[in-house]
Design an enzyme around this catalytic site. Structure first.
Site, short mmCIF file in Angstrom:
data_model
loop_
_atom_site.label_atom_id
_atom_site.label_comp_id
_atom_site.label_asym_id
_atom_site.label_seq_id
_atom_site.Cartn_x
_atom_site.Cartn_y
_atom_site.Cartn_z
CD GLU A 200 -1.56 -5.87 5.54
OE1 GLU A 200 -1.20 -6.30 4.43
OE2 GLU A 200 -1.70 -4.65 5.77
CB CYS B 149 -0.98 -0.03 1.18
SG CYS B 149 -2.29 1.18 0.97
CE1 TYR B 150 2.97 7.41 2.11
CE2 TYR B 150 4.68 6.19 3.26
CZ TYR B 150 4.22 7.37 2.71
OH TYR B 150 4.99 8.50 2.76
CE LYS C 75 -2.33 -13.35 25.44
NZ LYS C 75 -1.95 -12.47 26.56
CG ASP D 76 1.17 -12.66 28.00
OD1 ASP D 76 0.83 -13.58 27.22
OD2 ASP D 76 0.79 -11.49 27.88
#
Ligand code: XMP
Length: 525
Positions: free
Chosen positions: A171, A82-83, A370, A227
């Site tokens: 993505e 994109c950008y 995660k 975590d």
């Protein structure tokens, strides 16, 4: 740690962590760096490939986020998204202009299957577009390798130079072949072997922790969440008796959670940890008295945590290392990784006071997303119900009580939250029972009750009440960077409302929080 690295250069787009996660799903290790990072720093990382992310600027504007032309002549393949694709075109002598209409949403895409970027991708597929600017003239040496009805250059390549640009977002899940395209780039074009695997991570980290720690003593800050639990078990497998886990009950945990944590990690649990529980509830309530500003509350809770650990460390004797369960999104969201603005100071990254009494901090999960932490947890043999537990923030109920925290409010939110989670869990279990184990469409990724600081008038029996309002929230999200409210069935919400106003003293009203993220955040503070 993988020897192969792909660098993701962050131009401030909203999907940037997602780009990195998708690359990791291709078993390739990657890290996010801001576009402001010096090119020499990037060069010294010896990346096998570079990905330029999307971003909010227009590349032809004066103050736009940019990059050096040298980035494209380092002999390292570059993929602009994109950008990133527009910037590559602009910097290398092509032209980018503003279109009359923004192209947004799912779009039919035709690709050139002979490009290595599109190996095994069907010639026609769909993609997710979100852009105002478009490539109106290719940079010298480039050819167009994909188009849509509105966009003649949906992707471009200069294969000889190893340069590729994609106008859409591979993505996101709305680009069904997107992960394959990213995989083609990192595995085939950059030549990464795909050695980033969680079993190898566990093995290598156990070794690295042993080497680093030597005969030193380690203190682990066990908070009971996924975590810190995974970090603690990883550490205990590496160094056994040298590890002491301190669990601080700060009085801001969910109902009965302190005892549950003790049951799992304490002496009667399955792990051989040296476990110390500190009941510090009163200390935290005292510090929080009269404080209502959210960032200040987070800071106080974070600092008090460290103080308690410091004191415990002194009791234990000399301690060399402190372990924390920081993970990669904490690092990026605290503004330390890529280009993200500081959204919140996560207590375990941003809030460390500068006079900590330990030689060094060890953060064994600092580079993991995660889903990778969960895989590590399973590799370590931690039971699934612990590994897939819904996330709970370090500052706990402190950020689920709007305004000042008091013991009385904590009790209200704990009781309301326990009722809500119980009812939702039962509804999920019931749905699974009648649908062959499948999850409902409304399956939330996180659900909890919070206490609004609002009091309102109600009637109970013949009595007027003036009590607090609870907000119940449930969100569906892939990565917690964006989220939307889950459609918990009305009858479940009705039961929850009835039970909360009847069973929780001091509460006479229940709201359902419909807000998505952005503009809201998952937590209320
Ligand atoms: P937000 O509120 O930032 O939440 O949209 C996204 C996810 O992060 C969790 N969260 C935290 N976790 N320390 C943590 O360990 C924190 O300070 C913190 N703040 C939010 C939140 O529960 C959600 O899953």
């Amino acid at each position: 740690m993988s020897k192969e690295l792909v660098v993701v250069i962050d131009f401030g787009g909203q999907y940037n962590q997602l780009v990195a996660r998708r690359v990791r799903e291709c078993n390739v290790y990657c890290e996010i760096y801001s576009y402001k990072t010096d090119l020499n720093v990037i060069r010294e990382l010896h990346p096998k490939g570079i990905i330029l992310t999307g971003g909010p600027s227009s590349c032809y504007e004066e103050d736009a986020a940019t990059c050096s032309p040298e980035l494209f002549s380092m002999g390292v393949p570059v993929l602009g998204l994109c950008y990133g694709a527009q910037l590559m075109t602009h910097v290398l002598g092509g032209k980018v202009e503003r279109a009359t209409n923004r192209e947004y949403g799912r779009t039919e895409l035709t690709v050139d299957p002979s490009s290595p970027l599109f190996a095994d991708v069907p010639e026609t597929t769909s993609c997710w577009m979100s852009h105002f600017d478009y490539i109106s003239r290719l940079a010298p040496g480039f050819t167009s390798i994909a188009h849509t009805d509105n966009c003649p250059v949906a992707a471009a390549e200069n294969a000889e130079a190893g340069l590729y640009g994609i106008q859409f977002h591979p993505e996101v899940l709305h680009t069904p072949e997107g992960t394959k395209m990213l995989r083609n780039f990192v595995r085939n074009i950059c030549g990464c072997s795909g050695d980033w695997r969680m079993d190898a991570f566990v093995e290598e980290n156990i070794k690295a922790i042993r080497e680093k720690v030597g005969t030193g003593k380690v203190l682990c800050a066990l908070a009971g969440g996924v975590d810190s639990s995974v970090a603690a078990v990883l550490l205990s497998k590496a160094i056994g008796e040298q590890l002491t886990c301190v669990f601080v009950d700060h009085g801001l945990l969910r109902k009965d959670e302190g005892d549950e944590v003790e049951a799992v990690f304490g002496p009667k649990g399955p792990y051989k940890l040296h476990f110390i529980r500190v009941n510090a509830q009163k200390r935290f309530y005292d510090k929080l008295a009269g404080v209502s500003e959210p960032e200040q509350k987070r800071k106080i809770i974070g600092e008090e945590f460290i103080r308690v650990f410091e004191e415990e460390a002194k009791k234990i004797g000399a301690v060399d290392f402190l372990v924390q369960g920081t993970i990669y999104p904490d690092v990026v969201e605290s503004g330390l990784g890529g280009e993200s603005a500081v959204i919140k100071s996560h207590h375990n990254v941003g809030g460390l006071p500068d006079y900590v009494d330990f030689k060094e901090i060890i953060e064994p999960l600092r580079n993991l997303f995660k889903d990778e932490v969960r895989k590590v947890g399973l590799e370590l043999g931690i039971p699934e119900y612990l590994v897939f537990r819904q996330p709970f923030p370090g500052p706990g109920l402190g950020i689920r009580i709007i305004g000042e925290v008091t013991e009385e409010k904590v009790k209200m939110v704990q009781d309301a939250d326990a009722i809500y989670r119980q009812e939702v869990d039962e509804a999920i279990a019931e749905f699974r029972k009648t649908h062959g184990g499948a999850d409902p469409d409304w399956m939330p990724n996180q659900y909890f009750a919070a206490l609004t600081n609002m009091r309102s008038v109600g009637v109970m029996g013949d009595e007027r009440t003036y009590d607090y309002a609870v907000a119940v929230r449930a969100v569906k999200t892939l990565d917690f960077m964006t989220a939307e409210a889950a459609q918990i069935p009305w009858d479940v919400l009705q039961t929850v409302m009835n039970r909360i106003v009847n069973e929780v003293r001091g509460v006479n009203r229940v709201f359902y929080d419909l807000t998505s993220k952005p503009p809201g955040t998952v937590e209320l503070e």
